[in-house]
Each structure stands twice: as structure tokens, then as C-alpha cells.
Design a protein around this motif. Structure first.
Motif, PDB file in Angstrom:
ATOM      1  N   PHE A   3      67.660  -8.867  66.623  1.00 49.90           N
ATOM      2  CA  PHE A   3      68.280  -7.589  66.290  1.00 49.90           C
ATOM      3  C   PHE A   3      68.685  -7.592  64.811  1.00 49.90           C
ATOM      4  CE2 PHE A   3      69.260  -7.919  70.889  1.00 49.90           C
ATOM      5  CZ  PHE A   3      68.650  -6.747  71.311  1.00 49.90           C
ATOM      6  N   THR A   4      68.753  -6.402  64.258  1.00 43.66           N
ATOM      7  CA  THR A   4      69.265  -6.232  62.899  1.00 43.66           C
ATOM      8  C   THR A   4      70.432  -5.256  62.955  1.00 43.66           C
ATOM      9  OG1 THR A   4      67.643  -4.497  62.501  1.00 43.66           O
ATOM     10  CG2 THR A   4      67.068  -6.724  61.772  1.00 43.66           C
ATOM     11  N   ARG A   5      71.081  -5.071  61.819  1.00 46.04           N
ATOM     12  CA  ARG A   5      72.293  -4.257  61.796  1.00 46.04           C
ATOM     13  C   ARG A   5      72.182  -3.072  60.843  1.00 46.04           C
ATOM     14  NH1 ARG A   5      76.782  -8.905  62.091  1.00 46.04           N
ATOM     15  NH2 ARG A   5      75.459 -10.708  61.808  1.00 46.04           N
ATOM     16  N   GLY A   6      72.925  -2.041  61.195  1.00 47.04           N
ATOM     17  CA  GLY A   6      73.261  -0.990  60.244  1.00 47.04           C
ATOM     18  C   GLY A   6      74.765  -0.999  60.111  1.00 47.04           C
ATOM     19  N   TYR A   7      75.268  -0.591  58.946  1.00 42.37           N
ATOM     20  CA  TYR A   7      76.706  -0.743  58.711  1.00 42.37           C
ATOM     21  C   TYR A   7      77.289   0.507  58.080  1.00 42.37           C
ATOM     22  CZ  TYR A   7      81.128  -2.874  57.330  1.00 42.37           C
ATOM     23  OH  TYR A   7      82.458  -3.164  57.194  1.00 42.37           O
ATOM     24  N   GLY A   8      78.473   0.882  58.563  1.00 45.82           N
ATOM     25  CA  GLY A   8      79.200   2.004  57.988  1.00 45.82           C
ATOM     26  C   GLY A   8      80.679   1.682  57.899  1.00 45.82           C
ATOM     27  N   LEU A   9      81.309   2.030  56.789  1.00 45.45           N
ATOM     28  CA  LEU A   9      82.746   1.817  56.594  1.00 45.45           C
ATOM     29  C   LEU A   9      83.291   2.983  55.783  1.00 45.45           C
ATOM     30  CD1 LEU A   9      85.077  -0.318  57.019  1.00 45.45           C
ATOM     31  CD2 LEU A   9      84.655  -0.978  54.646  1.00 45.45           C
ATOM     32  N   VAL A  10      84.322   3.652  56.328  1.00 47.83           N
ATOM     33  CA  VAL A  10      84.835   4.879  55.724  1.00 47.83           C
ATOM     34  C   VAL A  10      86.360   4.871  55.797  1.00 47.83           C
ATOM     35  CG1 VAL A  10      84.619   7.399  55.694  1.00 47.83           C
ATOM     36  CG2 VAL A  10      82.785   6.034  56.677  1.00 47.83           C
ATOM     37  N   PHE A  11      86.996   5.480  54.794  1.00 50.96           N
ATOM     38  CA  PHE A  11      88.452   5.653  54.834  1.00 50.96           C
ATOM     39  C   PHE A  11      88.847   6.521  56.024  1.00 50.96           C
ATOM     40  CE2 PHE A  11      89.062   5.183  49.964  1.00 50.96           C
ATOM     41  CZ  PHE A  11      89.328   3.831  50.108  1.00 50.96           C
ATOM     42  N   GLY A  12      89.990   6.190  56.635  1.00 54.05           N
ATOM     43  CA  GLY A  12      90.570   7.040  57.669  1.00 54.05           C
ATOM     44  C   GLY A  12      89.791   7.016  58.970  1.00 54.05           C
ATOM     45  N   GLN A  13      90.117   7.954  59.851  1.00 54.44           N
ATOM     46  CA  GLN A  13      89.383   8.110  61.110  1.00 54.44           C
ATOM     47  C   GLN A  13      88.222   9.068  60.848  1.00 54.44           C
ATOM     48  OE1 GLN A  13      91.623   9.370  64.542  1.00 54.44           O
ATOM     49  NE2 GLN A  13      89.815   9.464  65.850  1.00 54.44           N
ATOM     50  N   SER A  14      87.063   8.508  60.657  1.00 59.42           N
ATOM     51  CA  SER A  14      85.869   9.297  60.323  1.00 59.42           C
ATOM     52  C   SER A  14      84.676   8.692  61.056  1.00 59.42           C
ATOM     53  CB  SER A  14      85.620   9.310  58.809  1.00 59.42           C
ATOM     54  OG  SER A  14      86.759   9.736  58.100  1.00 59.42           O
ATOM     55  N   GLU A  15      84.736   8.672  62.386  1.00 56.75           N
ATOM     56  CA  GLU A  15      83.728   7.924  63.130  1.00 56.75           C
ATOM     57  C   GLU A  15      82.351   8.561  63.072  1.00 56.75           C
ATOM     58  OE1 GLU A  15      84.697   8.466  67.680  1.00 56.75           O
ATOM     59  OE2 GLU A  15      86.565   8.207  66.565  1.00 56.75           O
ATOM     60  N   ARG A  16      82.274   9.900  63.041  1.00 60.83           N
ATOM     61  CA  ARG A  16      80.953  10.545  62.927  1.00 60.83           C
ATOM     62  C   ARG A  16      80.262  10.095  61.645  1.00 60.83           C
ATOM     63  NH1 ARG A  16      82.469  15.556  62.089  1.00 60.83           N
ATOM     64  NH2 ARG A  16      82.742  16.075  64.284  1.00 60.83           N
ATOM     65  N   LYS A  17      81.026  10.069  60.556  1.00 62.26           N
ATOM     66  CA  LYS A  17      80.475   9.654  59.267  1.00 62.26           C
ATOM     67  C   LYS A  17      80.081   8.178  59.299  1.00 62.26           C
ATOM     68  CE  LYS A  17      79.856   9.686  54.690  1.00 62.26           C
ATOM     69  NZ  LYS A  17      80.982  10.041  53.801  1.00 62.26           N
ATOM     70  N   ALA A  18      80.916   7.326  59.887  1.00 58.38           N
ATOM     71  CA  ALA A  18      80.633   5.892  59.911  1.00 58.38           C
ATOM     72  C   ALA A  18      79.374   5.585  60.714  1.00 58.38           C
ATOM     73  CB  ALA A  18      81.825   5.129  60.486  1.00 58.38           C
ATOM     74  N   ILE A  19      79.206   6.259  61.862  1.00 59.97           N
ATOM     75  CA  ILE A  19      78.008   6.038  62.673  1.00 59.97           C
ATOM     76  C   ILE A  19      76.769   6.526  61.929  1.00 59.97           C
ATOM     77  CG2 ILE A  19      76.827   6.631  64.823  1.00 59.97           C
ATOM     78  CD1 ILE A  19      79.624   6.944  66.101  1.00 59.97           C
ATOM     79  N   ALA A  20      76.861   7.723  61.350  1.00 62.72           N
ATOM     80  CA  ALA A  20      75.726   8.273  60.606  1.00 62.72           C
ATOM     81  C   ALA A  20      75.365   7.362  59.441  1.00 62.72           C
ATOM     82  CB  ALA A  20      76.060   9.677  60.108  1.00 62.72           C
ATOM     83  N   MET A  21      76.372   6.867  58.753  1.00 60.22           N
ATOM     84  CA  MET A  21      76.136   5.971  57.618  1.00 60.22           C
ATOM     85  C   MET A  21      75.407   4.716  58.066  1.00 60.22           C
ATOM     86  SD  MET A  21      79.079   4.309  55.209  1.00 60.22           S
ATOM     87  CE  MET A  21      78.719   2.900  54.146  1.00 60.22           C
TER      88      MET A  21
END
Length: 361
Positions: free
Chosen positions: A269-287
Motif C-alpha cells: 500500500f501507499t499513502r496520501g496525506y492531508g494536514l489542515v488547520f482547524g476542523q477541516s476534514e473535507r479539505k484534509a481528505i481531498a488533499m
């Protein structure tokens, strides 16, 4: 038709005064306070902080108020203010493994160590308008839970223990700072991640959605999504050690993606990664989805020609401030340009008319 605006500076001042009046609205309605915006419109505040690259809920609330709720304008205000701030040091990388989690879920393991923590989420609501909220002063007392202070290991660590997921290797190079240097291509992964974090949520979401519909052939599982606070530490040369100077709320997402292997790498398996300020889960998943799509070259995969795999296309168009500036500049005076175009079209029409007459004769 549009004509040149007369009045110059006086007209602009009057436009600003009118804007302030519109911003305030009906004076019989109580004015919004920054505390109300910060506490009750927290997701908007989080987006402004993330895309403005400045973690300050009070300033983000002020920008939202000044921008009349236009979040892109508020992000612009925050970025402009950020450029005026002196830089006197850099903090150590935050350790998200030590995050005090308000929310932590995994779509890959049901019985993850530390458990699934649903936290504050819209996921299980019915998406029906709650007219109780329209009853002013009808405050509902909510049951809140304390964040989990005990460290929660990342889900991907269990896969990594079995060698089932690609290890992330730190090459030791200092990442370039996108807030101080212009974006250049080719961009390495740290620079891409910075650009995606600052990128417009709607654009990143659209790119991520395209990967799910087959434009990159990149099926993903949410290995883990966590939201919580992390301590921020800074090395003090005079002291010789790091001290905690505050904490930030973050949303982190790691996706687990299929990988068939290559000549040098076994199937894993490989990874995708998202990290965002605050509660922004839609953005983090999309990222995370877009990050994984952009890794095709380093993983030795085929480029399918999908938009989300085109580094220059994605990163050059993700920034909503740049996009807004270029788009909105066309409403400013372009009289000379238009007159030249107008004369050209008139000339072409005359020539076409004369050609038709000659053909008719």
C-alpha cells in the motif's frame, strides 16, 4: 453602456462608505461580535486560517466580518496581513501522534487501538433544517466529551510493522517555504503539500472527486482521520532546549492506496496525506487524494493524463487568491484594449463586406 467614472478619489471614498454601510446592514439588528463569529462560525474561521496560512482565530473572525462573509476576500485579508509580520524563528515539527484527539476514525480497521472517536461531526445528522436554531436564545445544552489525551498511534503504523505500506523517508533537506518563495516546477512533495494546504477547498475537492470517478485510477481508503490539538514547541538557543509556546487545532488524514509494485518495490500500500488547520476534514481528505494522485512519477506508475496527475495544472490553479485576482481584474478599465479590438472587428467586417460585393459582381 459603460462610461468612465468621474470623480476619482471622491468616488472611491463614497464607494468605501457605501460598502461599510452594507457591511453593517440594518442597524436595528445587533452587530456581530468577533467572539460570536469565532465560536459559532468556527468552520469558516478554520478555512480562512488554513488557506490564509495564519493560525489566529481572532484575526480570521475579524477578516470574515470585514469581508461580509466572503471567505476568499477574508483569506486575502489574512494573507496580506501576514506579509507585514516579522519572522523571528521557526517551530519544531508538530507530532500528530501526540495529538489530543476530539475525533479519530478509521475506515480500514474497526477495532483500532484507542478506539473510534466520532467527535463533533455532521456525518450522522439527517440534513434537515433545525428550526429550533431560529428561536433566539433557545440554547441547547450539548453533551461534550473531553479530548483523548492519551497518545493514539497512527493506523498506518500497524501496516508498516508488517511491511505492507511504503515507508515515508525523510531526505533531510529543508523544505522550501511557499509563503516566502514563488512556486517553481518541478515541485517536490513538501512543496506540493504546502500548496494543497493553502489551495481553495472547492478546487481541491473537485480534483479529488475526479480521482474517485476514474481520472487517475486511484482507489483509496481512509486509513485514519483525526482532529485535535497539538503542542507547538520552539527551540530557544539561550536555553538549549525546546519549550511549548502554544497549541494548534489540526485535521490530519492518511489514505491507504493500492500499489501493484514496480521493478524495485514489492506490492504494497501507499499513502496520501492531508494536514489542515482547524476542523477541516473535507479539505484534509481531498488533499490526501490529490497528493496521492500527484505521486505517480515517484512511484513509477503510468500517467493516465488525468487532471489530478498534472502537477503544474493542479498547483498553478489551486490558489484562490491568485485565481480571484486574475479573474476579477477584467472588471477594471480596459478601454484602450477594447478599442483596439473594436477597431479590428470593424475592419474585418468592412473587408468581409467588400469581398462579398466583389464576389456578387
Amino acid at each position: 453602456m459603460y462610461v468612465a467614472v468621474k470623480g476619482g478619489e471622491r468616488a472611491i471614498e463614497n464607494a468605501h462608505a457605501w460598502l461599510a454601510e452594507e457591511r453593517r446592514g440594518d442597524t436595528r439588528v445587533e452587530e456581530l461580535s468577533l467572539a460570536q463569529i469565532r465560536e459559532q462560525l468556527s468552520l469558516a474561521v478554520n478555512r480562512v486560517m488554513a488557506e490564509g496560512s495564519l493560525y489566529d482565530p481572532d484575526l480570521a473572525a475579524l477578516a470574515i466580518k470585514q469581508a461580509r462573509g466572503d471567505l476568499i476576500e477574508a483569506i486575502f485579508l489574512i494573507r496580506a496581513y501576514r506579509t507585514t509580520l516579522p519572522r523571528f524563528g521557526a517551530t519544531a515539527p508538530v507530532d500528530t501522534g501526540e495529538m489530543a484527539c476530539d475525533r479519530r476514525i478509521s475506515a480500514t480497521f474497526k477495532d483500532a487501538p484507542g478506539g473510534q472517536v466520532l467527535g463533533p461531526t455532521f456525518d450522522y445528522t439527517h440534513r434537515l433544517l433545525d428550526f429550533k436554531l431560529a428561536a433566539e436564545g433557545d440554547a441547547q445544552e450539548a453533551a461534550s466529551a473531553e479530548p483523548r489525551d492519551a497518545p493514539m498511534p497512527h493506523i498506518t503504523e500497524f501496516l508498516q510493522g508488517e511491511g505492507l505500506i511504503q515507508s515515508e523517508v525523510d531526505d533531510g533537506r529543508e523544505p522550501r517555504d511557499l509563503t516566502r518563495e514563488p512556486l517553481e516546477f518541478p515541485a517536490d512533495r513538501p512543496l506540493r503539500l504546502q500548496s494543497l494546504t493553502r489551495g481553495d477547498e472547492g478546487f481541491i475537492l473537485g480534483m479529488a472527486y475526479s480521482t474517485q470517478r476514474g481520472y487517475a485510477r486511484n482507489h483509496a481508503f481512509v486509513g485514519e482521520l483525526r482532529i485535535g490539538t497539538c503542542a507547538v514547541e520552539m527551540e530557544i538557543p539561550e536555553l538549549g532546549f525546546a519549550i511549548e509556546i502554544g497549541e494548534v487545532e489540526l485535521t490530519e488524514c492518511e489514505t491507504v492506496n493500492q500499489f501493484t509494485g514496480s521493478k524495485t518495490e514489492p506490492p504494497q500500500f501507499t499513502r496520501g496525506y492531508g494536514l489542515v488547520f482547524g476542523q477541516s476534514e473535507r479539505k484534509a481528505i481531498a488533499m490526501a487524494l490529490v497528493d496521492r494522485a500527484l505521486r505517480w512519477k515517484e512511484l513509477g506508475e503510468d500517467n493516465l493524463g488525468a487532471p489530478a496527475q498534472d502537477e503544474e495544472f493542479v498547483l498553478s490553479h489551486a490558489d484562490n487568491i491568485q485565481a480571484t485576482g486574475f479573474l476579477e481584474h477584467i472588471k477594471l478599465p480596459h478601454y484602450v484594449d477594447f478599442q483596439s479590438e473594436l477597431e479590428l472587428v470593424r475592419k474585418l467586417r468592412r473587408e468581409a463586406g467588400e469581398a462579398r460585393k466583389e464576389a456578387a459582381e
